[in-house]
Structures are given as C-alpha cells and as structure tokens.
Write a protein that holds these residues in place. Structure first.
Motif, PDB file in Angstrom:
ATOM      1  N   VAL A  55       0.867  -1.158  -0.107  1.00 50.94           N
ATOM      2  CA  VAL A  55       0.087  -0.080  -0.133  1.00 50.94           C
ATOM      3  C   VAL A  55       0.955   1.149   0.083  1.00 50.94           C
ATOM      4  CG1 VAL A  55      -1.967  -1.042   0.962  1.00 50.94           C
ATOM      5  CG2 VAL A  55      -0.252  -0.001   2.663  1.00 50.94           C
ATOM      6  N   ALA A  56       2.048   1.258   0.413  1.00 49.13           N
ATOM      7  CA  ALA A  56       2.991   2.320   0.700  1.00 49.13           C
ATOM      8  C   ALA A  56       3.282   2.383  -0.873  1.00 49.13           C
ATOM      9  CB  ALA A  56       4.188   2.092   1.427  1.00 49.13           C
ATOM     10  N   GLU A  57       3.809   1.476  -1.519  1.00 43.61           N
ATOM     11  CA  GLU A  57       4.105   1.570  -3.076  1.00 43.61           C
ATOM     12  C   GLU A  57       3.104   2.173  -3.860  1.00 43.61           C
ATOM     13  OE1 GLU A  57       6.745   1.011  -4.439  1.00 43.61           O
ATOM     14  OE2 GLU A  57       6.242   1.103  -6.462  1.00 43.61           O
ATOM     15  N   GLU A  58       1.672   1.627  -3.533  1.00 43.24           N
ATOM     16  CA  GLU A  58       0.593   2.091  -4.323  1.00 43.24           C
ATOM     17  C   GLU A  58       0.526   3.823  -3.985  1.00 43.24           C
ATOM     18  OE1 GLU A  58      -3.064   0.319  -3.382  1.00 43.24           O
ATOM     19  OE2 GLU A  58      -2.042  -1.684  -4.041  1.00 43.24           O
ATOM     20  N   ALA A  59       0.636   4.155  -2.551  1.00 49.34           N
ATOM     21  CA  ALA A  59       0.187   5.533  -2.319  1.00 49.34           C
ATOM     22  C   ALA A  59       1.323   6.371  -2.974  1.00 49.34           C
ATOM     23  CB  ALA A  59       0.449   5.846  -0.888  1.00 49.34           C
ATOM     24  N   ARG A  60       2.668   5.961  -3.255  1.00 53.17           N
ATOM     25  CA  ARG A  60       3.655   6.704  -3.750  1.00 53.17           C
ATOM     26  C   ARG A  60       3.308   7.295  -5.149  1.00 53.17           C
ATOM     27  NH1 ARG A  60       8.624   5.962  -6.703  1.00 53.17           N
ATOM     28  NH2 ARG A  60       7.910   3.991  -7.685  1.00 53.17           N
ATOM     29  N   GLY A  61       2.608   6.294  -5.949  1.00 51.00           N
ATOM     30  CA  GLY A  61       2.452   6.697  -7.283  1.00 51.00           C
ATOM     31  C   GLY A  61       1.113   7.281  -7.453  1.00 51.00           C
ATOM     32  N   GLY A  62       0.008   7.158  -6.448  1.00 53.54           N
ATOM     33  CA  GLY A  62      -1.157   7.591  -6.398  1.00 53.54           C
ATOM     34  C   GLY A  62      -1.407   8.989  -5.257  1.00 53.54           C
ATOM     35  N   ALA A  63      -1.871   8.438  -3.977  1.00 52.81           N
ATOM     36  CA  ALA A  63      -2.692   9.414  -3.266  1.00 52.81           C
ATOM     37  C   ALA A  63      -1.300  10.339  -2.827  1.00 52.81           C
ATOM     38  CB  ALA A  63      -3.215   8.678  -1.918  1.00 52.81           C
ATOM     39  N   TRP A  64      -0.182  10.144  -2.662  1.00 50.03           N
ATOM     40  CA  TRP A  64       0.981  10.813  -2.453  1.00 50.03           C
ATOM     41  C   TRP A  64       1.650  11.600  -3.645  1.00 50.03           C
ATOM     42  CZ3 TRP A  64       0.929  13.560   1.597  1.00 50.03           C
ATOM     43  CH2 TRP A  64       2.281  14.155   2.000  1.00 50.03           C
ATOM     44  N   ALA A  65       1.153  11.154  -5.005  1.00 54.44           N
ATOM     45  CA  ALA A  65       1.643  12.037  -6.077  1.00 54.44           C
ATOM     46  C   ALA A  65       1.118  12.904  -6.350  1.00 54.44           C
ATOM     47  CB  ALA A  65       1.683  10.794  -7.315  1.00 54.44           C
ATOM     48  N   ILE A  66       1.063  14.013  -5.455  1.00 57.82           N
ATOM     49  CA  ILE A  66       0.687  15.146  -5.585  1.00 57.82           C
ATOM     50  C   ILE A  66       1.427  16.345  -5.420  1.00 57.82           C
ATOM     51  CG2 ILE A  66      -1.722  14.492  -4.338  1.00 57.82           C
ATOM     52  CD1 ILE A  66      -0.667  15.278  -1.765  1.00 57.82           C
ATOM     53  N   PRO A  67       1.030  17.707  -5.799  1.00 55.57           N
ATOM     54  CA  PRO A  67       2.047  18.566  -5.927  1.00 55.57           C
ATOM     55  C   PRO A  67       2.736  18.940  -4.585  1.00 55.57           C
ATOM     56  CG  PRO A  67      -0.039  19.244  -7.158  1.00 55.57           C
ATOM     57  CD  PRO A  67      -0.122  18.087  -6.456  1.00 55.57           C
ATOM     58  N   GLU A  68       3.866  19.389  -4.659  1.00 51.79           N
ATOM     59  CA  GLU A  68       4.753  19.612  -3.340  1.00 51.79           C
ATOM     60  C   GLU A  68       3.707  20.492  -2.318  1.00 51.79           C
ATOM     61  OE1 GLU A  68       8.844  21.496  -2.904  1.00 51.79           O
ATOM     62  OE2 GLU A  68       8.872  20.335  -4.954  1.00 51.79           O
ATOM     63  N   GLY A  69       3.518  21.691  -2.814  1.00 52.83           N
ATOM     64  CA  GLY A  69       2.666  22.337  -1.985  1.00 52.83           C
ATOM     65  C   GLY A  69       1.410  21.597  -1.156  1.00 52.83           C
ATOM     66  N   GLN A  70       0.852  20.910  -1.647  1.00 53.47           N
ATOM     67  CA  GLN A  70       0.091  20.041  -0.908  1.00 53.47           C
ATOM     68  C   GLN A  70       0.545  18.965  -0.108  1.00 53.47           C
ATOM     69  OE1 GLN A  70      -3.033  18.165  -3.486  1.00 53.47           O
ATOM     70  NE2 GLN A  70      -3.139  19.955  -4.867  1.00 53.47           N
ATOM     71  N   GLN A  71       1.663  18.376  -0.437  1.00 51.52           N
ATOM     72  CA  GLN A  71       2.341  17.781   0.431  1.00 51.52           C
ATOM     73  C   GLN A  71       2.805  18.320   1.819  1.00 51.52           C
ATOM     74  OE1 GLN A  71       5.692  16.068  -1.649  1.00 51.52           O
ATOM     75  NE2 GLN A  71       4.355  14.300  -2.732  1.00 51.52           N
ATOM     76  N   ARG A  72       3.452  19.693   1.588  1.00 53.94           N
ATOM     77  CA  ARG A  72       3.651  20.630   2.761  1.00 53.94           C
ATOM     78  C   ARG A  72       2.677  20.689   3.396  1.00 53.94           C
ATOM     79  NH1 ARG A  72       7.513  25.042   0.093  1.00 53.94           N
ATOM     80  NH2 ARG A  72       9.666  24.185   0.781  1.00 53.94           N
ATOM     81  N   GLU A  73       1.246  20.938   2.869  1.00 61.00           N
ATOM     82  CA  GLU A  73       0.107  21.202   3.866  1.00 61.00           C
ATOM     83  C   GLU A  73      -0.287  20.151   4.718  1.00 61.00           C
ATOM     84  OE1 GLU A  73      -1.645  23.928   4.261  1.00 61.00           O
ATOM     85  OE2 GLU A  73      -0.584  24.848   3.151  1.00 61.00           O
ATOM     86  N   TYR A  74       0.020  19.018   4.229  1.00 56.89           N
ATOM     87  CA  TYR A  74      -0.248  17.724   4.853  1.00 56.89           C
ATOM     88  C   TYR A  74       0.584  17.609   6.184  1.00 56.89           C
ATOM     89  CZ  TYR A  74      -3.641  15.139   2.005  1.00 56.89           C
ATOM     90  OH  TYR A  74      -4.763  14.963   1.683  1.00 56.89           O
ATOM     91  N   LEU A  75       2.087  17.852   5.862  1.00 55.02           N
ATOM     92  CA  LEU A  75       2.909  17.994   7.014  1.00 55.02           C
ATOM     93  C   LEU A  75       2.555  18.790   8.190  1.00 55.02           C
ATOM     94  CD1 LEU A  75       4.725  16.236   5.149  1.00 55.02           C
ATOM     95  CD2 LEU A  75       6.749  17.512   5.668  1.00 55.02           C
ATOM     96  N   LEU A  76       2.033  20.066   7.901  1.00 55.90           N
ATOM     97  CA  LEU A  76       1.648  20.782   8.563  1.00 55.90           C
ATOM     98  C   LEU A  76       0.460  20.302   9.358  1.00 55.90           C
ATOM     99  CD1 LEU A  76       2.148  24.381   6.653  1.00 55.90           C
ATOM    100  CD2 LEU A  76       3.769  23.264   8.562  1.00 55.90           C
ATOM    101  N   ASP A  77      -0.514  19.648   8.571  1.00 57.03           N
ATOM    102  CA  ASP A  77      -1.481  18.980   9.601  1.00 57.03           C
ATOM    103  C   ASP A  77      -1.025  18.198  10.429  1.00 57.03           C
ATOM    104  OD1 ASP A  77      -3.164  20.517   7.991  1.00 57.03           O
ATOM    105  OD2 ASP A  77      -3.644  19.043   6.468  1.00 57.03           O
ATOM    106  N   CYS A  78       0.020  17.093  10.041  1.00 64.17           N
ATOM    107  CA  CYS A  78       0.506  16.385  10.981  1.00 64.17           C
ATOM    108  C   CYS A  78       1.027  16.872  12.206  1.00 64.17           C
ATOM    109  CB  CYS A  78       1.671  15.733  10.359  1.00 64.17           C
ATOM    110  SG  CYS A  78       1.230  14.424   8.867  1.00 64.17           S
ATOM    111  N   ALA A  79       1.766  18.072  11.873  1.00 67.21           N
ATOM    112  CA  ALA A  79       2.253  18.810  13.159  1.00 67.21           C
ATOM    113  C   ALA A  79       1.076  19.146  14.139  1.00 67.21           C
ATOM    114  CB  ALA A  79       3.029  20.184  12.574  1.00 67.21           C
ATOM    115  N   ASP A  80      -0.038  19.641  13.566  1.00 67.97           N
ATOM    116  CA  ASP A  80      -1.091  20.317  14.273  1.00 67.97           C
ATOM    117  C   ASP A  80      -1.756  19.126  15.038  1.00 67.97           C
ATOM    118  OD1 ASP A  80      -0.513  22.623  13.304  1.00 67.97           O
ATOM    119  OD2 ASP A  80      -2.191  22.587  11.911  1.00 67.97           O
ATOM    120  N   ALA A  81      -2.059  17.892  14.483  1.00 67.93           N
ATOM    121  CA  ALA A  81      -2.579  16.729  14.908  1.00 67.93           C
ATOM    122  C   ALA A  81      -1.758  16.251  16.023  1.00 67.93           C
ATOM    123  CB  ALA A  81      -2.615  15.574  13.980  1.00 67.93           C
TER     124      ALA A  81
END
Ligand code: NAD
Length: 485
Positions: A55-81
């Motif tokens: 599932v990690a391999e799938e997410a790499r080419g799917g759910a996590w293959a998103i623009p860098e800016g969105q990945q950064r937003e997710y990291l900030l959400d992780c920090a808040d959580a």
C-alpha cells in the motif's frame, strides 16, 4: 496487571493503508518503573507486512503523487494533529519508556515542530550550465518506499525525524518502532491516520525479525535506520541484495574534553545533563569525561553535588528528574558495567548501589580511577554511569578521545573558542559541540563517523538522503549534436 489491580491495559493497533488493524498475535509491553505489563502491541505477521509495503508503494504513485505544496500542507496538518495529542501520547511514552512526563511531552512537541520545520525546507535544483547551447541541471526526485526503523530511547522524535523528511521528499513510509516501545508510536499513528492519505505512512509493530524482513523486501528503496552498530551492520548487508539506499545512525561513545580555564560550577551543570539526559540513554550523551587535572577535583565535586540532588523515580511523578533505565536487557547491561567497574579497580564518587527493588532504577554514577582500556571507558554504556578521567595536556586528551571505534559526537569546554575549535577539528566525530553537548537541530545535519553511522539526517542534507539525484542534460537544439560531431 501484576498486582491484580483493575487498571486498563493499553491496546494499540497498527496503521496499514489508512486502517487501524489488530495483529494476529500480540506481545506485552512493560513499564520500566514498575515492571508491570501496561499493554499489548500487535505483532505484525508476514501478510500484514507485505500489505503495508504494497500500500505504501501504491500511495507513492497515487495518493501521495500530488504537488509539493499540497504535501507540505499535509506535513503541517501532521504537526497540528501531534501537537493536539501531545499530552496523551507523552503519557503513554512515559509509561512504556520511563522518562519523566514533562520530557516525554516535550519530545512529542518537538516531533510536531519537526514536521513544521521539515515542511519549510526547500528542495534545491542546481544548474551546471545554462547557455545558448545547453541547459544542464541536477534535480532531486523521490526514491519510493522508505523503511524507517527506530530504537526505544526516543521513540517519537526519532520516528518523526525519518517520517517527516521522507514524506517531504515525496516518498511513502513503513515505520517500525522498537518492540520495547511500540505503543506511543502506534498512538501517534492513530493521529496521523486522521490526517494523511491512506498508505502514505504505515506503522507495523514487532521484533527484530520484523525489521530484518522489512529491510530485505525488494520494494523498499531506502532504509533509514537508527539503532545499535551490530543491527546497523546487518541492515547494510541486507541492503546489498537490492542495492537499496541506507542511512545508518548507530551507537556512540562521545568524549567531552574540559580545559583548565572553565568555571567548574557552570561547566558541571552543562556536563551533567549532557551525560545523564534520558538516564544516559542518548546516542550523543557524554559517555567519557576527560578533565584537565588542574580542575579535576573541583568539577568532580560539582558533578557529585548535582548527582546527589537529582530525583530519580517513576516518570509519571511530576517531581521526577530522571526515570529508570528503559528495559530489562538494558538494565542488565548497565548493572554489568557497574560490576565490571568495581572488578577493574574503579571507584564510585557517587552511585554504584545495585540492590534491586521494583523498577529498573539506577542512581547517577560518577566513576573515578579508570582510563582508556577499561570496559566502561571503551564501550558504549548507554546508561547513567559516567567515567571521569584526568589529563595533563591537550594532545593526550585528543588521542584518548579518538581512541575509539565510534565517532558520533564530542565536545570541548573552555572560554577560548579558537582553542576549542582547533581541538574540535582534531576529534574524529561527526559533530563537535563547544561548551554544550548533544544539541540537535532540525536545520543542522547530524551523522556519525567510523562505526557510528553512514550518511546524515536532519536539515537539507538529511532531506536529500531521502531523494535520488537526477541530471537533466539538454541541448537547446538537435542541430547542436551534429555541430559537435
Ligand atoms: P537495536 O539495534 O537493537 O534496535 C533498533 C531497532 O532496530 C529496533 O526497532 C529493532 O527491532 C530493529 N532491529 C534489530 N535488529 C535488526 C535487523 N537485523 N534488521 C532490521 N531491524 C533490526 O538498538 P536498541 O537497543 O533499540 O537501541 C540502542 C542502540 O541504538 C544504542 O547502541 C544507541 O547508541 C543506538 N542509537 C543510535 C542513535 C543515533 O542516531 N546514532 C540514536 C538512538 C540510539
């Protein structure tokens, strides 16, 4: 519970593909302050590990293959959580690891901040040539599935120091905590499950064999490992099968060299916690203290005063400054060093009692009368037992500090910064601190020389270890090829 009380056992589940899952079997987790079972952790089986990696391999080419800016937003959400759950994750961390509760919560908060700092890192591109003829650039790209393997001394921050940059680099992760301290990490996983796309971060629990199977998997492209030298060597050998990339953060036997010009009281304060933080179970704790003979007695005296004033106890007690040693094998190891110290003629300026009551408690020990060649000086004790060794000239201190297979950190203590740096540059270690020891920062690379590791973590250089390098070498026109020929 061992005393028959009705306190509820903690049960945590693994995080695989965005789902919280039980294990087919479980294993117990103990509180080192009471030696009681405080909960059970799922034991990841073969199929679950396979699923986590897939599932990690799938997410790499799917759910996590998103623009860098969105990945950064997710990291900030992780920090808040993580920040929002710091109290309860911290409490569980104290229960399974032993450290004082305020330190445990601080570790979780540091992890939240690490996500924030990592989100802010810029991934560079480097231009080699930009001319009318050619455009040649060096770029960085994600590697794929990252295996993150972590020990028991700082389970939360050491995990996040891998997970955050791995995600920032565009990779997905399978994280394996230590079997001694899986619960707080799994609780953090619950928190991340609410925030991250499924499969991006997966957390599996189990023993050393699970780590070995993870490292051996052909889909894993990068292993970021923190732990013992012995296990690190196994990881290096396993990685050869698939030529997966590795970063190894291994053991240390850091030396501190204290020159004669220091103020004994203030130097002792910094040195004390540089050695005894987390009951000495810190990779870059001071593990050998070389004191100039002219200030030896005064600094030793101050250290003894500090040691006698420290409150050792259950980490859940708010007054505790130093918790127990974290688990039974480590406790045995520390007791062994104490016994060996006595046998080899060392004396205890304080501490050294080994009578056992409940809990793996060891008072801070300051040991005199040993030198290089003694086990306590040559090996990594990873516990609250510090040898004090006098020296009469800098050359001798440097030679003794370097007389080790390890090369993680070292420090020099003096008011003369130029002299400190001159000495520091002769120390064979990855980081030299001056008038401090063990200070790690999210913007500063950290790694060991010699047997202490391979590669670096933290900061931009650490982030780039989670990325492959690619060269884009372009001629601006096809004709250029013919002109060249
Ligand atoms: P360890 O090496 O026994 O275990 C660390 C992790 O690796 C655990 O999750 C374990 O299950 C896993 N593991 C063990 N054998 C493995 C294998 N063959 N393949 C894959 N995974 C494997 O270390 P520990 O006892 O948990 O931690 C103490 C050691 O870690 C000390 O030597 C300490 O110096 C070192 N450490 C180093 C750093 C650093 O950054 N340099 C940080 C913390 C701890």
């Amino acid at each position: 519970m061992a005393d028959g009380s009705t306190t509820q056992l903690h049960t945590q589940r693994m995080l695989i593909g965005g789902e919280l899952v039980e294990g087919a079997r479980t294993f117990p987790v103990l509180n080192p302050a009471t030696e009681e079972v405080i909960g059970t952790a799922p034991d990841c089986d073969e199929e679950q590990l396979e699923e986590a990696i897939c599932v990690a391999e799938e997410a790499r080419g799917g759910a996590w293959a998103i623009p860098e800016g969105q990945q950064r937003e997710y990291l900030l959400d992780c920090a808040d959580a993580i920040h929002a759950n710091a109290q309860r994750i911290g409490r569980l961390l104290t229960e399974e690891q032993g450290k004082p509760i305020h330190k445990a919560i601080a570790e979780v908060e540091l992890a939240a901040n690490w996500f924030r700092n990592t989100a802010a890192l810029e991934i560079p591109e480097h231009t080699i040539e930009s001319s009318p003829r050619a455009h040649i650039r060096v770029v960085h790209r994600p590697m794929g599935v990252v295996a993150a393997i972590v020990p028991w001394n700082y389970p939360i921050i050491l995990a996040v120091c891998k997970v955050a940059p791995a995600l920032r680099a565009g990779n997905t992760v399978v994280l394996k905590p230590s079997p001694f301290t899986p619960l707080a990490t799994l609780m953090m996983g619950e928190t991340l499950a609410d925030v991250l796309p499924p499969g991006t971060v997966n957390i599996v629990a189990g023993g050393d064999d699970l780590g070995a199977r993870l490292v051996n998997h052909p889909m894993v492209r990068k292993v970021s490992f923190t732990g013992s030298v012995e296990a690190g060597k196994s990881v290096a050998i396993a990685s050869a099968a698939h030529l997966s990339r590795i970063t190894l953060e291994l053991g240390g036997n850091d030396a501190a060299i204290v020159l004669q010009d220091v103020d004994p009281r203030s130097a002792a304060r910094g040195i004390f916690w540089g050695a005894f933080e987390n009951s000495g179970q810190y990779r870059c704790a001071i593990k050998r203290l070389y004191l100039h003979h002219r200030i030896y007695d005064e600094v030793a005296h101050e250290l003894v005063e500090l040691a006698r004033g420290v409150r050792v106890g259950n980490g859940l007690d708010p007054g505790t400054e130093m918790g127990p040693v974290s688990n039974a094998p480590q406790y045995e190891r520390v007791l062994n060093f104490i016994a060996d110290t006595k046998d080899s003629g060392g004396s205890f300026a304080c501490g050294g009692a080994t009578s056992k009551s409940q809990g793996y408690f060891v008072e801070p020990c300051l040991v005199e009368g040993l030198d290089n060649g003694a086990r306590l000086v040559d090996e990594e004790q990873f516990g609250p037992v510090l040898p004090l060794i006098p020296f009469s000239n800098e050359k001798e201190a440097i030679a003794k500090a370097n007389d080790s297979p390890y090369g993680l950190g070292g420090s020099v203590w003096t008011g003369d910064l130029a002299r400190a740096e001159a000495i520091g540059r002769q120390l064979d270690c990855g980081t030299v601190w001056i008038n401090q020891h063990g200070n790690l920062r999210p913007d500063t690379p950290f790694g060991g020389l010699k047997s202490s590791g391979l590669g670096v973590e933290y900061g931009l250089l650490g982030l780039l270890e989670f990325m492959d390098l690619q060269v884009i070498s372009a001629l601006r026109s096809i004709n250029s090829v013919h002109q060249k020929g």
